[in-house]
Write an enzyme that holds these catalytic residues in place. Sequence first.
Site, short mmCIF file in Angstrom:
data_model
loop_
_atom_site.label_atom_id
_atom_site.label_comp_id
_atom_site.label_asym_id
_atom_site.label_seq_id
_atom_site.Cartn_x
_atom_site.Cartn_y
_atom_site.Cartn_z
N HIS A 1 0.40 9.14 -13.31
CA HIS A 1 -0.30 9.70 -14.46
C HIS A 1 -0.76 8.62 -15.44
O HIS A 1 -0.01 7.71 -15.79
CB HIS A 1 0.63 10.66 -15.22
CG HIS A 1 1.11 11.81 -14.40
ND1 HIS A 1 0.28 12.60 -13.65
CD2 HIS A 1 2.36 12.28 -14.18
CE1 HIS A 1 1.00 13.54 -13.02
NE2 HIS A 1 2.26 13.36 -13.33
N LYS B 1 20.90 -2.48 13.13
CA LYS B 1 20.72 -3.52 12.11
C LYS B 1 19.44 -3.23 11.35
O LYS B 1 18.37 -3.09 11.94
CB LYS B 1 20.62 -4.89 12.77
CG LYS B 1 20.69 -6.05 11.79
CD LYS B 1 22.05 -6.16 11.11
CE LYS B 1 22.88 -7.26 11.69
NZ LYS B 1 24.29 -7.20 11.26
N GLN C 1 -4.50 17.06 -4.11
CA GLN C 1 -4.38 17.65 -2.78
C GLN C 1 -5.70 17.56 -2.03
O GLN C 1 -5.72 17.30 -0.82
CB GLN C 1 -3.97 19.14 -2.89
CG GLN C 1 -2.49 19.38 -3.21
CD GLN C 1 -2.22 19.48 -4.69
OE1 GLN C 1 -2.94 18.92 -5.50
NE2 GLN C 1 -1.17 20.19 -5.05
N ARG D 1 -10.66 12.67 -15.47
CA ARG D 1 -9.39 11.97 -15.65
C ARG D 1 -9.33 10.77 -14.71
O ARG D 1 -10.13 10.64 -13.79
CB ARG D 1 -8.21 12.92 -15.38
CG ARG D 1 -8.15 13.44 -13.95
CD ARG D 1 -6.84 14.20 -13.67
NE ARG D 1 -6.80 14.65 -12.28
CZ ARG D 1 -5.76 15.23 -11.70
NH1 ARG D 1 -4.66 15.48 -12.41
NH2 ARG D 1 -5.80 15.59 -10.43
N THR E 1 25.40 -4.65 15.95
CA THR E 1 24.15 -4.79 15.19
C THR E 1 23.76 -6.25 15.10
O THR E 1 22.58 -6.58 15.03
CB THR E 1 24.28 -4.16 13.79
OG1 THR E 1 25.22 -4.91 13.01
CG2 THR E 1 24.72 -2.71 13.88
#
Lengths: 290, 290, 290, 290
Positions: free
Chosen positions: C246, C12, C218, C174, C57
């Site tokens: 972005h 479930k 990263q 940025r 379930t």
Amino acid sequence: MSIVLGDNQYGKAETRVVRIDRDAEAHRVTDLNVSVALSGDMTDTHLTGANDKVLPTDTQKNTVYVFARDGVGEIEEFGLRLARHFVDSQPTVGRARVRIEQYPWTRLELEGAPAHHSFARSGEGTRTAVVTYDGRQAWVVSGITDLVVLNSTGSEFWGFLKDRYTTLQETRDRILATAVNATWRHEGAEDTDWGKSYATARRALLDAFAETYSLSLQQTLYAMGERVLRTCPEIVEVRLSLPNKHHFLVDLAPFGLDNPNEVFHAADRPYGLIEGSVLRDDAPPAGMAW
Amino acid sequence: MSIVLGDNQYGKAETRVVRIDRDAEAHRVTDLNVSVALSGDMTDTHLTGANDKVLPTDTQKNTVYVFARDGVGEIEEFGLRLARHFVDSQPTVGRARVRIEQYPWTRLELEGAPAHHSFARSGEGTRTAVVTYDGRQAWVVSGITDLVVLNSTGSEFWGFLKDRYTTLQETRDRILATAVNATWRHEGAEDTDWGKSYATARRALLDAFAETYSLSLQQTLYAMGERVLRTCPEIVEVRLSLPNKHHFLVDLAPFGLDNPNEVFHAADRPYGLIEGSVLRDDAPPAGMAW
Amino acid sequence: MSIVLGDNQYGKAETRVVRIDRDAEAHRVTDLNVSVALSGDMTDTHLTGANDKVLPTDTQKNTVYVFARDGVGEIEEFGLRLARHFVDSQPTVGRARVRIEQYPWTRLELEGAPAHHSFARSGEGTRTAVVTYDGRQAWVVSGITDLVVLNSTGSEFWGFLKDRYTTLQETRDRILATAVNATWRHEGAEDTDWGKSYATARRALLDAFAETYSLSLQQTLYAMGERVLRTCPEIVEVRLSLPNKHHFLVDLAPFGLDNPNEVFHAADRPYGLIEGSVLRDDAPPAGMAW
Amino acid sequence: MSIVLGDNQYGKAETRVVRIDRDAEAHRVTDLNVSVALSGDMTDTHLTGANDKVLPTDTQKNTVYVFARDGVGEIEEFGLRLARHFVDSQPTVGRARVRIEQYPWTRLELEGAPAHHSFARSGEGTRTAVVTYDGRQAWVVSGITDLVVLNSTGSEFWGFLKDRYTTLQETRDRILATAVNATWRHEGAEDTDWGKSYATARRALLDAFAETYSLSLQQTLYAMGERVLRTCPEIVEVRLSLPNKHHFLVDLAPFGLDNPNEVFHAADRPYGLIEGSVLRDDAPPAGMAW
């Protein structure tokens, strides 16, 4: 200066009821999302919490299920039955508004023939109805939503106003794509063949979208509304809300390639939003329709 | 004890590219959502931020558009072209995985014939492909998602395990509804007729769903997988994830009414979720397919 | 060639349980979304529909509610209790996996003090746990999702690989924004102070995000994973999935204006997706953790 | 009978603009979703596709970015600047409506102090504004949405109307939860301290929700509206739309357990929906505010 209660309504929203008609060998599926909104003499519950004039939203939900036991029929009829019931059975309810969405299912094929008991949810748009009833009069607005269509050519956009913030280039060939959200109201609502009216209006919207050589999405919008009115004499006004789902031609020049209207970026946001009403010049006032 | 970098990948996700093929009078629309994930010698960028081995995700997006300029074809082919390009052209990329979703469009009718330039988004399920390539071998997993189906009868559920927390009543007739999410892998991927394979697998899933008299959704799941394998010799394993979209019979007894399997509440959550793999006993290991 | 059943599980999904602890004057709210998946000797139900080894379930859902009656505690503990129960009480269940999401609520203020009974849903991220138990061993993966963060400066991206499809400009400043999706596994899971561990790991993720001068997402990812490992000795591996949300600097030059990193367009799709694992070099194998 | 164009408007919807104010060491983030709708003399584009009176939606998007270059300030001010610009600069535009949503960000902590450049998206509700300007007058409606709150006690529901479809049990202690969607209009809009007004109204909504011992959600709604009007003299009307997010007490009796208001099922659909307006008795007509 004192403080007062203004307009108000309450109800159970989005009751998901599915009815299976099993009287014929081939079952039928009716898949609805029903929202009820009631208004009337509700001052007490707002001011003191006294609920003796409040029909619980849970009861409204039950009522939807009970009424579906007798069959649903066209969603406009189901909405009318429900709206009349709430107003006519409860003195404190002066107006009921019932909004219904109907999700389309198509029959699967089984060994080359239409299956009796098996269905797939299809994408041909969600049928809608909003019924309002005030004890004397009923207003019915039918409609369709989530009908996503695209013309791969036959659309231009040029000759527009330019100001100091305009950078858009004119185009003589663009993709025109939208998700049709249309609603329409009827004259003499009660004796309409709702199923036929819906099918005809839907067909008219698609035909006009496909057949209109478009210089602006507004022009397409008007053509769609006009087509519905011309093919459905019982309809007196159509309202359309059409997002302009932009497909931007990708600039491939940095890679030494042209792009003869073949590769596009489908953007999410922002999008244009074109909204408008098309109506008969002798249409009665919309009243509480919308 | 020291800390090290483990498995990693990066890429541009959900590039929405639409290609219009305009070479014939009747245009064709290919509507894709493309996600790229690259892995390889990426330690530097993680540890020092030196990016000289990192092909920007922006470049990956450009590459998708440029490759679409030459035509897309079947999405498995497009994925293979892209995956091979990234690995074969960049020494630092050891593996590329390209996931593609293709949204279905059907041609509108115009004056009784299929329109050349007008389309509606249809609801027949989203076609998917995931292609993985490591410089030597390619793995292709095709699939379908968002295919919502319902059997209005022909489904039972009884004889199940009962413990002290079990209150579910057995049923000999229930609605069985699910949103099919299926993926499958191919043997000898490269020379497959992807379009035909997809159509055949999709047909097999629907046929088995409609034809299986079901004692459990697991039984239906297995029948669907088995049918794909029996009708598509190029497919060696099918994985299915099937939500059990519960339709609960509404209890109308408090209102003095029976409910002979006609009025149901369609629940959102919770839902059952049945997942399983069906495969040939001689299937090669899945490797990097999934 | 014959066809066989492969890996499978069922359960479930998304049982929404809310527990109010009312033993103290100040109530506590625990708001969970619990998904159970069981696997074991389930061949019969797939092949013949015989369900005598299938715990419904619906029963699993009931069990979640019943166990919540005794208190929930930390979600890892609740998951362990549930997973052990299903495996230990049912011979046909060989493995249970319980996934829990916990939605955060913060106490409202009332007359300058924390309210006892009033709460607002807050946006500090959803806590998650996935517990797997096979009758002998338990694996616990904790995590956080939907934690949206942004650095308005302190992020560069340059020196990257360039091929013929690269058009991206290098940038020395940025916006870096992401929606953190992190999971981590523990050594010696059973005697962990889960609440403290979660708070410490969450704090480490935020601290590392804010403090890392970033040359690539990263690098930020690795710093976040490393920080968790350094501050939480009980954690042996962290996996992060970070969308690069972005924010594109808008080109205002056509309007005679500069744009000194002030006005950005926040894009929906496509987005970068950076995924990676950071682990101790002496970490035991992940086994069934994920 | 002839067919005519009715009310219409068009514009660019959901332009996502993020502004970073960098003039102080501690940056500020303003994160907006801006939708513009213009109406006026637009008959030509609907009837013939002549666009010489149509300012492209692309231009509207550019205008949003350009105006953000000069700073945003409070969203009501930004909306007023934009709406006035479109009407005052374009003779064919008779009315502009600008809708803005502002997403909240909170400053992360860094070494015990508020970070200068690092932020987390918070869950304290989305601030909204709708500004309408017709060349002579401006209407400003401010608001908040997505503010999810819960009282774990202090809510009853009894004494309600009962008809033949009523099965709901009365309760003297229930969970009351909703997602506040409130809008309010101001008198003498132009010289309001919008930031202070928003903060005060938001505080009033939360205080009234927490402090009201509730006999119905309508009573809570009225108390919330009334509190805003009493604490914000510049506000003349408040409209609230409050979904009743049902938390159903789980029946544990089948398992031999009581459930003293501790374990609840949080339902998705259906839900109650309570809508109402609270206003000063001397409030001027709403006009084009909503």
